[in-house]
Design a protein around this motif. Structure first.
Motif, PDB file in Angstrom:
ATOM      1  N   HIS A  59      31.341  44.719  32.858  1.00 32.41           N
ATOM      2  CA  HIS A  59      32.695  45.306  32.822  1.00 32.41           C
ATOM      3  C   HIS A  59      32.825  46.358  31.735  1.00 32.41           C
ATOM      4  O   HIS A  59      32.708  46.074  30.545  1.00 32.41           O
ATOM      5  CB  HIS A  59      33.743  44.211  32.602  1.00 32.41           C
ATOM      6  CG  HIS A  59      35.134  44.753  32.605  1.00 32.41           C
ATOM      7  ND1 HIS A  59      35.655  45.441  33.676  1.00 32.41           N
ATOM      8  CD2 HIS A  59      36.112  44.743  31.664  1.00 32.41           C
ATOM      9  CE1 HIS A  59      36.896  45.811  33.396  1.00 32.41           C
ATOM     10  NE2 HIS A  59      37.194  45.408  32.186  1.00 32.41           N
ATOM     11  N   HIS A  61      34.925  50.462  30.986  1.00 32.03           N
ATOM     12  CA  HIS A  61      35.744  51.596  31.462  1.00 32.03           C
ATOM     13  C   HIS A  61      35.161  52.819  30.764  1.00 32.03           C
ATOM     14  O   HIS A  61      35.669  53.236  29.716  1.00 32.03           O
ATOM     15  CB  HIS A  61      37.210  51.462  31.053  1.00 32.03           C
ATOM     16  CG  HIS A  61      37.945  50.259  31.536  1.00 32.03           C
ATOM     17  ND1 HIS A  61      39.005  50.333  32.415  1.00 32.03           N
ATOM     18  CD2 HIS A  61      37.818  48.945  31.242  1.00 32.03           C
ATOM     19  CE1 HIS A  61      39.492  49.125  32.630  1.00 32.03           C
ATOM     20  NE2 HIS A  61      38.792  48.261  31.930  1.00 32.03           N
ATOM     21  N   HIS A 200      41.214  42.228  36.867  1.00 29.88           N
ATOM     22  CA  HIS A 200      41.494  41.709  35.522  1.00 29.88           C
ATOM     23  C   HIS A 200      42.308  40.430  35.684  1.00 29.88           C
ATOM     24  O   HIS A 200      43.302  40.423  36.411  1.00 29.88           O
ATOM     25  CB  HIS A 200      42.287  42.738  34.716  1.00 29.88           C
ATOM     26  CG  HIS A 200      41.483  43.938  34.306  1.00 29.88           C
ATOM     27  ND1 HIS A 200      41.188  44.963  35.161  1.00 29.88           N
ATOM     28  CD2 HIS A 200      40.892  44.245  33.120  1.00 29.88           C
ATOM     29  CE1 HIS A 200      40.461  45.873  34.515  1.00 29.88           C
ATOM     30  NE2 HIS A 200      40.259  45.459  33.281  1.00 29.88           N
ATOM     31  N   HIS A 257      37.875  39.044  31.896  1.00 35.30           N
ATOM     32  CA  HIS A 257      38.536  38.595  30.661  1.00 35.30           C
ATOM     33  C   HIS A 257      38.817  37.093  30.678  1.00 35.30           C
ATOM     34  O   HIS A 257      38.243  36.373  29.905  1.00 35.30           O
ATOM     35  CB  HIS A 257      39.797  39.398  30.346  1.00 35.30           C
ATOM     36  CG  HIS A 257      39.480  40.797  29.957  1.00 35.30           C
ATOM     37  ND1 HIS A 257      38.661  41.101  28.899  1.00 35.30           N
ATOM     38  CD2 HIS A 257      39.822  41.984  30.514  1.00 35.30           C
ATOM     39  CE1 HIS A 257      38.522  42.406  28.798  1.00 35.30           C
ATOM     40  NE2 HIS A 257      39.205  42.973  29.773  1.00 35.30           N
ATOM     41  N   ASP A 308      33.899  45.915  28.039  1.00 35.17           N
ATOM     42  CA  ASP A 308      35.153  46.637  28.174  1.00 35.17           C
ATOM     43  C   ASP A 308      34.918  48.075  27.665  1.00 35.17           C
ATOM     44  O   ASP A 308      33.771  48.518  27.610  1.00 35.17           O
ATOM     45  CB  ASP A 308      36.283  45.909  27.446  1.00 35.17           C
ATOM     46  CG  ASP A 308      37.630  46.062  28.157  1.00 35.17           C
ATOM     47  OD1 ASP A 308      37.722  46.845  29.118  1.00 35.17           O
ATOM     48  OD2 ASP A 308      38.606  45.405  27.750  1.00 35.17           O
TER      49      ASP A 308
HETATM   50 ZN   LIG Z   1      39.076  46.197  31.667  1.00 32.97          ZN
END
Ligand SMILES: [Zn+2]
Length: 391
Positions: A59, A61, A200, A257, A308
Protein backbone atom coordinates in the motif's frame (compact mmCIF):
# COMPACT_ATOMS: atom_id res chain seq x y z
CA UNK A 1 25.30 -17.04 -13.08
CA UNK A 2 25.65 -16.03 -9.39
CA UNK A 3 25.91 -18.19 -6.28
CA UNK A 4 24.86 -16.35 -3.11
CA UNK A 5 24.98 -17.31 0.54
CA UNK A 6 24.75 -15.67 3.97
CA UNK A 7 24.74 -16.57 7.67
CA UNK A 8 21.01 -17.19 7.28
CA UNK A 9 18.58 -17.12 4.34
CA UNK A 10 14.87 -16.45 4.84
CA UNK A 11 12.79 -18.19 2.15
CA UNK A 12 9.84 -15.75 2.18
CA UNK A 13 7.46 -18.54 3.13
CA UNK A 14 8.32 -18.88 6.83
CA UNK A 15 11.29 -21.21 6.53
CA UNK A 16 14.94 -20.55 7.32
CA UNK A 17 17.57 -21.92 4.95
CA UNK A 18 20.82 -22.54 6.81
CA UNK A 19 24.08 -23.40 5.00
CA UNK A 20 22.36 -22.96 1.65
CA UNK A 21 23.38 -21.35 -1.63
CA UNK A 22 21.02 -19.56 -4.01
CA UNK A 23 21.98 -20.06 -7.65
CA UNK A 24 20.68 -17.29 -9.94
CA UNK A 25 20.95 -16.66 -13.66
CA UNK A 26 21.95 -13.23 -15.00
CA UNK A 27 18.28 -12.07 -14.94
CA UNK A 28 17.95 -12.97 -11.25
CA UNK A 29 15.86 -16.08 -11.85
CA UNK A 30 16.47 -18.81 -9.27
CA UNK A 31 17.92 -21.90 -10.96
CA UNK A 32 18.54 -23.98 -7.83
CA UNK A 33 18.93 -23.86 -4.04
CA UNK A 34 21.78 -26.14 -2.95
CA UNK A 35 23.64 -27.21 0.15
CA UNK A 36 26.68 -25.03 0.86
CA UNK A 37 28.79 -28.18 1.35
CA UNK A 38 28.54 -28.91 -2.38
CA UNK A 39 30.80 -25.92 -3.14
CA UNK A 40 34.18 -24.65 -2.10
CA UNK A 41 34.11 -21.13 -0.53
CA UNK A 42 35.68 -19.45 -3.55
CA UNK A 43 32.72 -20.55 -5.70
CA UNK A 44 30.05 -18.43 -3.97
CA UNK A 45 29.54 -14.82 -2.77
CA UNK A 46 29.13 -14.68 1.02
CA UNK A 47 27.06 -11.90 2.66
CA UNK A 48 27.44 -11.50 6.43
CA UNK A 49 23.86 -11.28 7.75
CA UNK A 50 20.59 -12.36 6.15
CA UNK A 51 19.37 -12.78 2.58
CA UNK A 52 15.65 -12.63 1.84
CA UNK A 53 13.38 -12.07 -1.18
CA UNK A 54 12.56 -8.58 -2.50
CA UNK A 55 9.97 -6.70 -0.43
CA UNK A 56 6.38 -6.14 -1.55
CA UNK A 57 4.92 -2.78 -0.53
CA UNK A 58 1.20 -3.57 -0.61
CA UNK A 59 0.00 0.00 0.00
CA UNK A 60 1.44 3.28 -1.20
CA UNK A 61 0.23 6.60 -2.67
CA UNK A 62 3.19 7.44 -4.89
CA UNK A 63 1.41 10.53 -6.26
CA UNK A 64 1.53 12.19 -2.80
CA UNK A 65 5.35 12.05 -2.60
CA UNK A 66 5.68 15.85 -2.99
CA UNK A 67 3.88 16.29 0.36
CA UNK A 68 6.83 14.79 2.27
CA UNK A 69 7.55 16.64 5.51
CA UNK A 70 4.67 19.12 5.15
CA UNK A 71 2.17 17.77 7.67
CA UNK A 72 2.27 17.57 11.44
CA UNK A 73 2.32 14.17 13.13
CA UNK A 74 -0.25 12.88 15.61
CA UNK A 75 -3.11 15.10 14.44
CA UNK A 76 -5.59 12.18 13.84
CA UNK A 77 -7.12 11.17 10.52
CA UNK A 78 -9.67 13.94 9.84
CA UNK A 79 -7.24 16.88 10.23
CA UNK A 80 -4.72 14.86 8.19
CA UNK A 81 -7.22 14.32 5.33
CA UNK A 82 -8.05 18.01 5.49
CA UNK A 83 -4.35 18.84 4.98
CA UNK A 84 -4.13 16.48 1.97
CA UNK A 85 -7.23 17.98 0.33
CA UNK A 86 -5.99 21.55 0.86
CA UNK A 87 -2.46 20.86 -0.43
CA UNK A 88 -3.09 19.74 -3.99
CA UNK A 89 -1.73 22.83 -5.82
CA UNK A 90 1.89 22.22 -6.77
CA UNK A 91 3.97 22.73 -9.90
CA UNK A 92 3.62 19.60 -12.04
CA UNK A 93 7.38 19.27 -12.72
CA UNK A 94 7.97 19.26 -8.96
CA UNK A 95 5.29 16.57 -8.46
CA UNK A 96 6.77 14.37 -11.21
CA UNK A 97 10.32 14.74 -9.85
CA UNK A 98 9.22 13.77 -6.31
CA UNK A 99 7.41 10.71 -7.71
CA UNK A 100 10.59 9.64 -9.53
CA UNK A 101 12.68 10.22 -6.38
CA UNK A 102 10.27 8.11 -4.31
CA UNK A 103 10.33 5.30 -6.87
CA UNK A 104 14.15 5.28 -6.72
CA UNK A 105 14.04 5.37 -2.91
CA UNK A 106 11.86 2.23 -2.95
CA UNK A 107 14.20 0.47 -5.40
CA UNK A 108 17.18 1.19 -3.13
CA UNK A 109 15.16 -0.11 -0.15
CA UNK A 110 14.74 -3.49 -1.88
CA UNK A 111 11.07 -3.09 -2.83
CA UNK A 112 10.23 -5.00 -6.01
CA UNK A 113 6.45 -4.59 -6.21
CA UNK A 114 3.97 -1.97 -5.04
CA UNK A 115 0.19 -1.80 -4.71
CA UNK A 116 -0.22 1.89 -5.48
CA UNK A 117 -3.28 4.08 -5.03
CA UNK A 118 -3.82 6.70 -7.74
CA UNK A 119 -6.51 9.36 -7.94
CA UNK A 120 -4.69 11.06 -10.83
CA UNK A 121 -2.40 10.12 -13.72
CA UNK A 122 0.73 11.81 -12.30
CA UNK A 123 2.49 8.47 -11.64
CA UNK A 124 1.94 7.10 -15.15
CA UNK A 125 5.31 8.23 -16.69
CA UNK A 126 7.24 6.81 -13.71
CA UNK A 127 5.36 3.50 -13.70
CA UNK A 128 5.91 3.03 -17.42
CA UNK A 129 9.72 3.14 -16.95
CA UNK A 130 10.34 1.83 -13.42
CA UNK A 131 11.94 -1.54 -12.67
CA UNK A 132 9.41 -1.87 -9.81
CA UNK A 133 6.21 -3.79 -10.62
CA UNK A 134 3.20 -1.56 -9.87
CA UNK A 135 -0.42 -2.62 -9.54
CA UNK A 136 -2.36 0.65 -9.74
CA UNK A 137 -5.56 0.92 -7.75
CA UNK A 138 -7.42 3.84 -9.34
CA UNK A 139 -9.31 4.99 -6.32
CA UNK A 140 -12.73 6.65 -6.59
CA UNK A 141 -14.86 8.53 -4.05
CA UNK A 142 -17.96 10.72 -4.16
CA UNK A 143 -18.16 12.11 -0.60
CA UNK A 144 -21.08 9.69 0.07
CA UNK A 145 -23.23 11.65 -2.42
CA UNK A 146 -25.42 9.32 -4.53
CA UNK A 147 -26.32 12.27 -6.77
CA UNK A 148 -22.64 12.77 -7.68
CA UNK A 149 -21.77 9.06 -8.15
CA UNK A 150 -22.09 9.02 -11.97
CA UNK A 151 -20.08 12.21 -12.41
CA UNK A 152 -17.24 11.01 -10.15
CA UNK A 153 -17.27 7.55 -11.74
CA UNK A 154 -16.76 9.04 -15.21
CA UNK A 155 -13.91 11.24 -14.03
CA UNK A 156 -12.08 8.29 -12.38
CA UNK A 157 -12.85 6.09 -15.38
CA UNK A 158 -10.78 8.46 -17.52
CA UNK A 159 -7.86 8.08 -15.06
CA UNK A 160 -8.35 4.30 -15.17
CA UNK A 161 -8.33 4.29 -18.99
CA UNK A 162 -5.16 6.42 -19.07
CA UNK A 163 -3.20 3.66 -17.28
CA UNK A 164 -3.73 1.59 -20.43
CA UNK A 165 -2.32 -1.94 -20.26
CA UNK A 166 -0.48 -1.48 -16.94
CA UNK A 167 -1.84 -3.73 -14.14
CA UNK A 168 -4.78 -1.84 -12.65
CA UNK A 169 -8.18 -2.00 -10.96
CA UNK A 170 -10.71 0.71 -10.15
CA UNK A 171 -11.50 0.61 -6.43
CA UNK A 172 -13.49 2.42 -3.75
CA UNK A 173 -11.52 4.71 -1.41
CA UNK A 174 -13.23 4.00 1.94
CA UNK A 175 -16.69 3.29 3.33
CA UNK A 176 -16.97 6.85 4.67
CA UNK A 177 -16.38 8.38 1.22
CA UNK A 178 -18.17 6.12 -1.31
CA UNK A 179 -21.93 5.89 -1.87
CA UNK A 180 -23.70 2.60 -2.65
CA UNK A 181 -24.30 3.79 -6.17
CA UNK A 182 -20.60 4.46 -6.81
CA UNK A 183 -19.71 1.04 -5.34
CA UNK A 184 -22.07 -0.62 -7.83
CA UNK A 185 -20.64 1.32 -10.79
CA UNK A 186 -17.12 0.22 -9.77
CA UNK A 187 -18.28 -3.41 -9.35
CA UNK A 188 -19.80 -3.35 -12.83
CA UNK A 189 -16.43 -2.32 -14.29
CA UNK A 190 -14.51 -5.13 -12.54
CA UNK A 191 -15.99 -8.15 -14.25
CA UNK A 192 -12.96 -10.50 -14.22
CA UNK A 193 -12.79 -12.41 -10.91
CA UNK A 194 -9.00 -12.13 -11.00
CA UNK A 195 -9.31 -8.34 -10.54
CA UNK A 196 -7.86 -7.53 -7.14
CA UNK A 197 -9.61 -4.82 -5.20
CA UNK A 198 -8.69 -2.63 -2.24
CA UNK A 199 -10.29 -0.36 0.35
CA UNK A 200 -9.14 1.75 3.32
CA UNK A 201 -10.69 0.07 6.35
CA UNK A 202 -11.40 1.11 9.98
CA UNK A 203 -8.69 3.74 10.12
CA UNK A 204 -10.25 5.70 12.98
CA UNK A 205 -13.06 5.41 15.50
CA UNK A 206 -15.11 8.11 13.69
CA UNK A 207 -15.55 5.72 10.74
CA UNK A 208 -17.39 3.15 12.84
CA UNK A 209 -19.37 5.86 14.69
CA UNK A 210 -20.67 7.25 11.39
CA UNK A 211 -22.15 3.88 10.44
CA UNK A 212 -23.34 2.89 13.93
CA UNK A 213 -25.36 6.02 14.71
CA UNK A 214 -24.20 8.93 12.52
CA UNK A 215 -22.01 10.44 15.27
CA UNK A 216 -18.24 11.15 15.23
CA UNK A 217 -16.43 13.69 13.09
CA UNK A 218 -17.35 12.66 9.53
CA UNK A 219 -20.76 14.41 9.36
CA UNK A 220 -19.32 17.85 10.09
CA UNK A 221 -16.18 17.01 8.06
CA UNK A 222 -18.12 16.39 4.84
CA UNK A 223 -20.50 19.28 5.55
CA UNK A 224 -17.50 21.61 5.91
CA UNK A 225 -16.73 20.82 2.25
CA UNK A 226 -20.35 21.63 1.28
CA UNK A 227 -21.62 18.03 1.03
CA UNK A 228 -24.94 17.49 2.81
CA UNK A 229 -25.25 14.41 5.01
CA UNK A 230 -29.06 14.79 5.40
CA UNK A 231 -29.79 11.69 3.29
CA UNK A 232 -27.18 9.48 4.97
CA UNK A 233 -28.72 6.65 6.96
CA UNK A 234 -26.57 4.84 9.56
CA UNK A 235 -26.83 1.04 9.61
CA UNK A 236 -26.50 0.53 13.37
CA UNK A 237 -23.30 -1.51 12.94
CA UNK A 238 -19.56 -1.01 12.35
CA UNK A 239 -18.39 0.22 8.95
CA UNK A 240 -17.29 -3.23 7.74
CA UNK A 241 -20.94 -4.26 7.42
CA UNK A 242 -21.48 -1.44 4.91
CA UNK A 243 -18.19 -2.29 3.17
CA UNK A 244 -18.94 -6.01 2.81
CA UNK A 245 -22.46 -5.31 1.61
CA UNK A 246 -21.16 -3.00 -1.12
CA UNK A 247 -18.02 -4.88 -2.29
CA UNK A 248 -18.10 -7.94 -4.51
CA UNK A 249 -16.78 -10.97 -2.52
CA UNK A 250 -15.73 -12.75 -5.73
CA UNK A 251 -12.58 -10.61 -5.92
CA UNK A 252 -9.44 -10.83 -3.76
CA UNK A 253 -9.49 -7.68 -1.61
CA UNK A 254 -6.78 -5.73 0.23
CA UNK A 255 -8.10 -4.09 3.41
CA UNK A 256 -5.76 -1.24 4.35
CA UNK A 257 -4.77 0.08 7.82
CA UNK A 258 -7.38 -1.72 10.02
CA UNK A 259 -6.14 0.17 13.10
CA UNK A 260 -9.54 -0.19 14.82
CA UNK A 261 -10.21 -3.77 13.66
CA UNK A 262 -10.87 -6.46 16.24
CA UNK A 263 -10.80 -10.22 15.78
CA UNK A 264 -14.59 -10.39 15.30
CA UNK A 265 -14.38 -7.86 12.44
CA UNK A 266 -11.65 -9.89 10.79
CA UNK A 267 -13.57 -13.14 11.21
CA UNK A 268 -16.69 -11.55 9.68
CA UNK A 269 -14.69 -10.35 6.70
CA UNK A 270 -13.04 -13.77 6.25
CA UNK A 271 -16.42 -15.54 6.43
CA UNK A 272 -17.66 -13.19 3.74
CA UNK A 273 -14.52 -13.50 1.53
CA UNK A 274 -11.61 -15.82 2.45
CA UNK A 275 -9.45 -14.05 -0.19
CA UNK A 276 -9.14 -10.99 2.05
CA UNK A 277 -5.70 -9.56 2.77
CA UNK A 278 -5.03 -7.15 5.65
CA UNK A 279 -2.39 -4.52 4.91
CA UNK A 280 -0.75 -2.78 7.83
CA UNK A 281 1.18 0.50 7.52
CA UNK A 282 2.51 0.91 11.07
CA UNK A 283 4.69 3.98 10.55
CA UNK A 284 1.79 5.84 8.89
CA UNK A 285 -0.51 4.82 11.75
CA UNK A 286 2.00 6.29 14.21
CA UNK A 287 2.45 9.39 12.01
CA UNK A 288 -1.27 10.14 11.69
CA UNK A 289 -2.97 8.61 14.74
CA UNK A 290 -0.02 7.90 17.04
CA UNK A 291 -1.42 4.40 17.39
CA UNK A 292 -0.73 0.89 16.07
CA UNK A 293 -3.14 -1.95 15.31
CA UNK A 294 -3.27 -4.70 17.96
CA UNK A 295 -1.60 -7.41 15.88
CA UNK A 296 -2.77 -10.15 18.26
CA UNK A 297 -6.25 -9.59 16.77
CA UNK A 298 -5.06 -10.66 13.30
CA UNK A 299 -4.10 -14.30 14.02
CA UNK A 300 -6.51 -15.64 11.38
CA UNK A 301 -5.68 -13.01 8.77
CA UNK A 302 -3.27 -12.99 5.84
CA UNK A 303 -1.20 -9.93 6.74
CA UNK A 304 0.78 -7.71 4.35
CA UNK A 305 2.83 -4.55 4.85
CA UNK A 306 2.67 -1.13 3.23
CA UNK A 307 4.37 2.21 3.63
CA UNK A 308 1.39 4.44 2.78
CA UNK A 309 2.63 7.71 1.23
CA UNK A 310 5.46 10.13 1.98
CA UNK A 311 2.77 12.58 3.18
CA UNK A 312 2.20 10.27 6.17
CA UNK A 313 5.57 8.56 6.60
CA UNK A 314 9.19 9.54 7.13
CA UNK A 315 10.46 7.19 4.40
CA UNK A 316 9.29 4.44 2.02
CA UNK A 317 10.99 1.39 3.52
CA UNK A 318 9.43 -1.97 4.31
CA UNK A 319 12.42 -2.78 6.56
CA UNK A 320 11.53 0.27 8.63
CA UNK A 321 7.90 -0.96 8.92
CA UNK A 322 9.17 -4.38 10.09
CA UNK A 323 11.38 -2.76 12.73
CA UNK A 324 8.48 -0.64 14.02
CA UNK A 325 6.20 -3.66 14.41
CA UNK A 326 8.84 -5.72 16.21
CA UNK A 327 9.84 -2.79 18.42
CA UNK A 328 6.34 -2.23 19.79
CA UNK A 329 4.85 -5.74 19.57
CA UNK A 330 7.93 -7.91 20.05
CA UNK A 331 5.87 -11.01 20.90
CA UNK A 332 5.50 -11.48 17.12
CA UNK A 333 7.91 -13.85 15.35
CA UNK A 334 10.41 -12.37 12.93
CA UNK A 335 9.62 -15.07 10.35
CA UNK A 336 5.91 -14.19 10.44
CA UNK A 337 6.52 -10.47 9.92
CA UNK A 338 9.05 -11.15 7.14
CA UNK A 339 6.40 -13.33 5.49
CA UNK A 340 3.96 -10.38 5.59
CA UNK A 341 6.63 -8.26 3.85
CA UNK A 342 7.39 -10.74 1.07
CA UNK A 343 5.30 -13.85 0.37
CA UNK A 344 1.93 -12.54 1.55
CA UNK A 345 2.32 -9.26 -0.31
CA UNK A 346 3.07 -11.19 -3.50
CA UNK A 347 -0.07 -13.30 -3.00
CA UNK A 348 -2.16 -10.18 -2.41
CA UNK A 349 -0.93 -8.53 -5.62
CA UNK A 350 -1.37 -11.80 -7.53
CA UNK A 351 2.32 -11.97 -8.48
CA UNK A 352 3.44 -15.02 -6.49
CA UNK A 353 4.40 -16.81 -9.69
CA UNK A 354 7.59 -14.67 -9.76
CA UNK A 355 7.77 -12.73 -6.47
CA UNK A 356 7.72 -13.19 -2.69
CA UNK A 357 9.82 -16.32 -2.07
CA UNK A 358 13.01 -18.13 -3.00
CA UNK A 359 11.74 -20.97 -5.19
CA UNK A 360 13.19 -22.38 -8.38
CA UNK A 361 11.83 -20.53 -11.43
CA UNK A 362 10.92 -17.33 -9.55
CA UNK A 363 12.69 -13.98 -9.94
CA UNK A 364 11.85 -12.38 -6.57
CA UNK A 365 14.89 -10.11 -6.15
CA UNK A 366 17.43 -10.67 -3.37
CA UNK A 367 17.82 -8.35 -0.37
CA UNK A 368 20.71 -8.39 2.08
CA UNK A 369 20.12 -7.26 5.66
CA UNK A 370 23.22 -6.61 7.70
CA UNK A 371 23.24 -6.34 11.50
CA UNK A 372 21.15 -9.37 12.34
CA UNK A 373 21.85 -11.50 15.39
CA UNK A 374 21.12 -15.00 16.59
CA UNK A 375 20.13 -15.93 20.14
CA UNK A 376 19.68 -19.68 20.41
CA UNK A 377 17.57 -20.65 17.41
CA UNK A 378 15.98 -17.20 17.09
CA UNK A 379 17.15 -14.56 14.66
CA UNK A 380 16.50 -10.86 15.15
CA UNK A 381 17.10 -7.65 13.22
CA UNK A 382 19.06 -4.98 15.09
CA UNK A 383 17.64 -1.43 15.23
CA UNK A 384 20.52 -0.12 13.12
CA UNK A 385 20.10 -2.80 10.39
CA UNK A 386 20.05 -1.64 6.79
CA UNK A 387 18.95 -3.33 3.57
CA UNK A 388 20.88 -3.56 0.30
CA UNK A 389 19.35 -4.84 -2.93
CA UNK A 390 21.84 -7.31 -4.44
CA UNK A 391 19.70 -8.74 -7.23
ZN1 LIG B 1 -3.79 4.97 1.96
Amino acid sequence: MRKLTADIIYSGNQTWLKDSVLILDTDGQILAIRDQAAFSPNEYEYFPGMLLPGFVNAHCHLELSHLHGLFQTGTQLLPFLNSVVKNREFDSDFILQKIKDADEEMQRAGIVAVGDISNKIDTLPCKTKSSIYYHTFVEAFDFLQESLADQFFESYKSVYDAFGTLPKTMVAHAPYSVSKKLFSRINALNTATSNISSIHNQECIDEDLLFINKTGGFVSFWESFGFSMNDFQPIGKDSIYYTTKCLNPRHPILFMHNTQSKQHHINSILNWNPASYFVSCPNANLFIENQLPDYSQFKNAIMCLGTDSLSSNWQLSILSEIKTILKFQSYLNLEDVLCWATYNGARALNISEWAGSFEVGKRPGVNWIQDVEQKGKTWSIKPEASVTKIS
